[in-house]
Write a protein that holds these residues in place. Structure first.
Motif, mmCIF file in Angstrom:
data_model
loop_
_atom_site.group_PDB
_atom_site.id
_atom_site.type_symbol
_atom_site.label_atom_id
_atom_site.label_comp_id
_atom_site.label_asym_id
_atom_site.label_seq_id
_atom_site.Cartn_x
_atom_site.Cartn_y
_atom_site.Cartn_z
ATOM 1 N N GLU A 65 0.816 -1.213 0.000
ATOM 2 C CA GLU A 65 0.000 0.000 0.000
ATOM 3 C C GLU A 65 0.850 1.264 0.000
ATOM 4 O OE1 GLU A 65 -3.303 0.521 -0.211
ATOM 5 O OE2 GLU A 65 -3.495 -1.624 -0.639
ATOM 6 N N LEU A 66 2.168 1.129 0.238
ATOM 7 C CA LEU A 66 3.044 2.295 0.242
ATOM 8 C C LEU A 66 3.127 2.903 -1.153
ATOM 9 C CD1 LEU A 66 6.020 0.955 2.422
ATOM 10 C CD2 LEU A 66 4.196 2.531 3.140
ATOM 11 N N GLU A 67 3.079 4.218 -1.217
ATOM 12 C CA GLU A 67 3.109 4.894 -2.517
ATOM 13 C C GLU A 67 4.377 4.558 -3.290
ATOM 14 O OE1 GLU A 67 2.777 9.398 -4.439
ATOM 15 O OE2 GLU A 67 2.638 9.099 -2.264
ATOM 16 N N SER A 68 5.512 4.525 -2.604
ATOM 17 C CA SER A 68 6.781 4.231 -3.277
ATOM 18 C C SER A 68 6.772 2.844 -3.896
ATOM 19 C CB SER A 68 7.944 4.356 -2.292
ATOM 20 O OG SER A 68 7.805 3.418 -1.232
ATOM 21 N N ARG A 70 3.970 1.075 -4.717
ATOM 22 C CA ARG A 70 2.956 1.021 -5.772
ATOM 23 C C ARG A 70 3.463 1.655 -7.067
ATOM 24 N NH1 ARG A 70 -2.097 -0.315 -3.614
ATOM 25 N NH2 ARG A 70 -3.355 0.913 -5.050
ATOM 26 N N LEU A 71 4.241 2.728 -6.933
ATOM 27 C CA LEU A 71 4.833 3.356 -8.117
ATOM 28 C C LEU A 71 5.810 2.412 -8.803
ATOM 29 C CD1 LEU A 71 5.438 7.008 -6.846
ATOM 30 C CD2 LEU A 71 3.838 6.285 -8.635
ATOM 31 N N LEU A 80 -1.365 -2.166 -10.632
ATOM 32 C CA LEU A 80 -1.191 -2.116 -9.188
ATOM 33 C C LEU A 80 -1.121 -3.535 -8.620
ATOM 34 C CD1 LEU A 80 -3.719 0.730 -8.290
ATOM 35 C CD2 LEU A 80 -1.220 0.850 -8.157
#
Length: 282
Positions: A65-68, A70-71, A80
């Motif tokens: 779930e961390l943005e880093s 997921r990117l 995703l």
């Protein structure tokens, strides 16, 4: 009329890695990093330690779930992460962790002496963990060789949900036959430990040195300069307080002093649900 017996702490529920064994909670760290690296995804020590203490599959879900993350995942796979990716990551994580676990079961200094003292005072010793049953079979066997054996332990996959859910604490209360929950202390080294204790209605205590939030081995801790040590400890203490810990101790051996204060509060009719942060070691 007989006077009602004064309420006091009857059980202490300990965490395992980072609290009673594995100073610094090092065993899961590298296994998480390597399992993500195998998929071409970089996660930092700090990111991995954020959800530490949770059931390991839940820990992987939290990292995804961390943005880093997921990117990176979207860039590499064009989508995703999904639940099937959780399963795949766990499938590589579990054997990695099982392979190193026997090397990370040394009992943290002061833990055995503390438990012996608590038992002499009539307290029962329980425990909860983010590890699975198979993992705990390794950890408990090695810890027992060193003289550490709680009266009861339960693994995260033996209840409907792991931390921060309170079910493992409830099972401890049932098996140890202690009641009510405000006569129990839950102590651990992660935010999820703190939340578990609070959700169970117990007194929740965070321990800094030796823990995952502090994130250093015993030798690394000893090599810190005094100012850096104070700064790092203050940062962990702040995170525990924000999570709602009733008490925070620098080291596990200080728990007895906290229990004495809790007993005084219980005698005055106080209970954990009505208390915020009460005291932290500075």
């Amino acid at each position: 009329m007989e006077r009602a017996e004064t309420k006091k702490i009857s059980a202490v529920i300990f965490d395992w890695a980072g609290t009673t064994v594995d100073y610094g909670c090092m065993a899961p760290l590298e296994a998480f990093i390597q399992s993500f690296r195998k998929e071409g995804i970089h996660v930092t020590d700090e990111e991995v330690r954020g959800p530490m203490g949770m059931k390991k599959k839940d820990h992987i879900r939290a990292l995804l779930e961390l943005e880093s993350v997921r990117l990176q995942w979207t860039e590499k796979f064009g989508k995703l992460p999904e639940e099937s990716d959780v399963d795949q990551l766990y499938a590589s994580f579990e054997p990695m962790l099982m392979a190193v676990l026997p090397n990370y079961t040394e009992v943290i200094p002061g833990a055995i002496e503390l438990v012996d003292s608590l038992r002499l005072k009539g307290m029962k010793i329980g425990s909860t963990t983010g590890y699975t049953l198979d993992m705990m079979k390794v950890v408990t066997a090695e810890a027992e060789k060193q003289g550490y054996k709680p009266d009861y332990w339960i693994a995260s996959d033996e209840v409907p949900a792991g931390r921060p859910a309170p079910y493992m604490c409830y099972r401890n209360a049932l098996e140890l036959q202690v009641f009510p929950m405000d006569t129990c202390v839950k102590i651990g080294d992660t935010v999820s430990d703190i939340q578990e204790g609070i959700n169970a209605g117990a007194w929740s205590v965070g321990v800094i040195c030796g823990g995952s939030e502090f994130g250093l081995t015993e030798r690394q801790t000893q090599e810190l300069g005094e100012e850096e040590l104070r700064t790092r400890m203050a940062a962990v203490r702040s995170r525990f307080e924000r999570a709602g810990a009733h008490f925070t101790v620098d080291a596990i051996a200080e728990l007895e002093t906290v229990i004495e204060e809790i007993n005084q509060r219980l005698a005055r009719g106080e209970h954990p649900q009505a208390c915020g942060v009460l005291r932290s070691e500075a």
